[in-house]
Design an enzyme around this catalytic site. Structure first.
Site, short mmCIF file in Angstrom:
data_model
loop_
_atom_site.label_atom_id
_atom_site.label_comp_id
_atom_site.label_asym_id
_atom_site.label_seq_id
_atom_site.Cartn_x
_atom_site.Cartn_y
_atom_site.Cartn_z
N GLY A 113 3.05 -1.24 4.25
CA GLY A 113 3.10 0.20 3.99
C GLY A 113 4.52 0.63 3.70
O GLY A 113 5.02 0.49 2.58
N GLY A 114 5.19 1.15 4.71
CA GLY A 114 6.53 1.72 4.55
C GLY A 114 7.50 0.85 3.76
O GLY A 114 8.18 1.34 2.84
N ASN A 152 0.87 -1.17 0.00
CA ASN A 152 0.00 0.00 0.00
C ASN A 152 0.91 1.23 0.00
O ASN A 152 1.51 1.55 1.02
CB ASN A 152 -0.88 -0.04 1.26
CG ASN A 152 -1.69 1.23 1.45
OD1 ASN A 152 -1.81 2.05 0.54
ND2 ASN A 152 -2.25 1.39 2.64
N TRP A 153 0.97 1.88 -1.15
CA TRP A 153 1.91 3.00 -1.29
C TRP A 153 1.39 4.28 -0.63
O TRP A 153 2.13 5.26 -0.52
CB TRP A 153 2.21 3.27 -2.76
CG TRP A 153 3.02 2.20 -3.42
CD1 TRP A 153 3.49 1.04 -2.86
CD2 TRP A 153 3.47 2.18 -4.79
NE1 TRP A 153 4.21 0.33 -3.78
CE2 TRP A 153 4.21 1.00 -4.98
CE3 TRP A 153 3.31 3.06 -5.87
CZ2 TRP A 153 4.79 0.67 -6.19
CZ3 TRP A 153 3.88 2.73 -7.09
CH2 TRP A 153 4.62 1.55 -7.24
N SER A 169 3.76 -2.57 10.23
CA SER A 169 5.22 -2.63 10.41
C SER A 169 5.83 -3.97 10.03
O SER A 169 6.75 -4.44 10.69
CB SER A 169 5.59 -2.24 11.85
OG SER A 169 5.18 -0.91 12.12
N HIS A 198 -9.02 1.17 5.10
CA HIS A 198 -7.73 1.34 5.79
C HIS A 198 -7.90 2.27 6.99
O HIS A 198 -8.68 3.21 6.95
CB HIS A 198 -6.69 1.90 4.81
CG HIS A 198 -5.32 1.86 5.38
ND1 HIS A 198 -4.86 2.83 6.24
CD2 HIS A 198 -4.33 0.93 5.27
CE1 HIS A 198 -3.63 2.50 6.61
NE2 HIS A 198 -3.28 1.36 6.04
N GLY A 203 2.82 1.85 10.85
CA GLY A 203 3.77 2.94 10.71
C GLY A 203 4.48 3.31 12.01
O GLY A 203 5.13 4.34 12.10
N GLU A 231 -5.21 -5.20 10.53
CA GLU A 231 -4.14 -4.25 10.80
C GLU A 231 -4.39 -3.55 12.13
O GLU A 231 -5.14 -2.56 12.19
CB GLU A 231 -4.09 -3.20 9.69
CG GLU A 231 -3.83 -3.78 8.31
CD GLU A 231 -3.24 -2.74 7.37
OE1 GLU A 231 -2.13 -2.98 6.88
OE2 GLU A 231 -3.86 -1.69 7.15
#
Ligand code: PGA
Length: 252
Positions: free
Chosen positions: A236-237, A9-10, A215, A97, A175, A169
């Site tokens: 994510g990251g 997921n950008w 994470s 999300h 994050g 999540e």
């Protein structure tokens, strides 16, 4: 057998050039990997979906959207409909999300409408949900997750579940660098499969892919993915870096 999935997921990252480059790099880095029954997904921002689809051609990288409006069309300034996404070749949409719930006021009720629109348009959704830190501290996490699923998804009939991928999540792990332990992920995923089996059938519950998100990094992916009810991750990251994302794909 349910699919294994690694989805990136950008979020609001990567312009057109960066998106194309990241997909190009990803194609190259996974080209020689041998994996069966495993999907590799990236979710660029709306404006870069078309160019990303083009960049991902002739590869196993699937390009999906991060969100969608529930209405067919109309006076909803700034929004994107299912028809628009389908018209450029999108088949899957992330919904619910935690950032959409927190910053854009999405609720279980508004998400139920979006899920209905996804299904009415023969799209697939990666549906996200998960508890806040305060819920976990109060030992309310199972109840919160059960109500999120009940309110947004349990009005569906059993056949609709072939178009649903779940992404658990925990909000406290997104994050933050803090991951749920592999045991915490497994415990929740098994709980989720259990409530789906109770509401529908074990066949429905066994067929749905349940991803963990929060994470996930190359260093912790293998342990989390080794759990029997964890079918992959929503990343994510670490999805913004080709080496990290490839490392996570290798872990699965
Ligand atoms: P993170 O994000 O991997 O950066 O924690 C996960 C997500 O928001 O899906």
């Amino acid at each position: 057998m349910r699919a294994k999935i690694v989805a990136g997921n950008w979020k609001m990252n990567n312009d057109k050039k960066e998106s194309k480059q990241l997909i190009k790099d990803l194609k190259k880095s996974i080209k020689r990997l041998k994996f069966k029954n495993t999907r590799v997904i990236v979710a660029p921002t709306f404006v870069n979906l078309s160019s990303s689809i083009k960049a991902a051609k002739k590869s196993r990288v699937e390009v999906v959207a991060q969100n969608m409006h529930h209405a067919k069309n109309g006076a909803y300034t700034g929004e994107i409909s299912a028809d628009m996404l389908k018209s450029i070749g999108i088949k899957t949409v992330i919904l619910g999300h935690s950032e959409r719930r927190t910053y854009f006021n999405e609720t279980d009720a508004s998400l139920a409408l979006k899920v209905d629109a996804v299904l009415a348009n023969e799209l697939e959704t990666i549906f996200c949900f998960g508890e806040l830190l305060e819920d976990r501290k109060a030992n309310n996490h199972f109840a919160v997750v059960e109500s999120q699923l009940t309110n947004a998804l349990f009005h569906l009939n059993a056949s609709a579940w072939s178009s649903i991928v779940l992404a658990y999540e925990p909000v406290w792990a997104i994050g933050t660098g803090e991951t749920a332990s592999a045991e915490q992920a497994q415990e929740m995923h098994a709980f989720i499969r259990g409530i789906i089996a109770k509401k529908y059938t074990t066949e429905v519950a066994d067929a749905v892919s349940i991803l963990y998100g929060g994470s996930v990094k190359p260093a912790n992916a293998e342990e989390i993915f080794s759990k029997p009810d964890v079918d992959g991750g929503l990343i994510g990251g670490a999805a913004l870096n080709v080496n990290d994302f490839t490392g996570i794909i290798k872990a699965i």
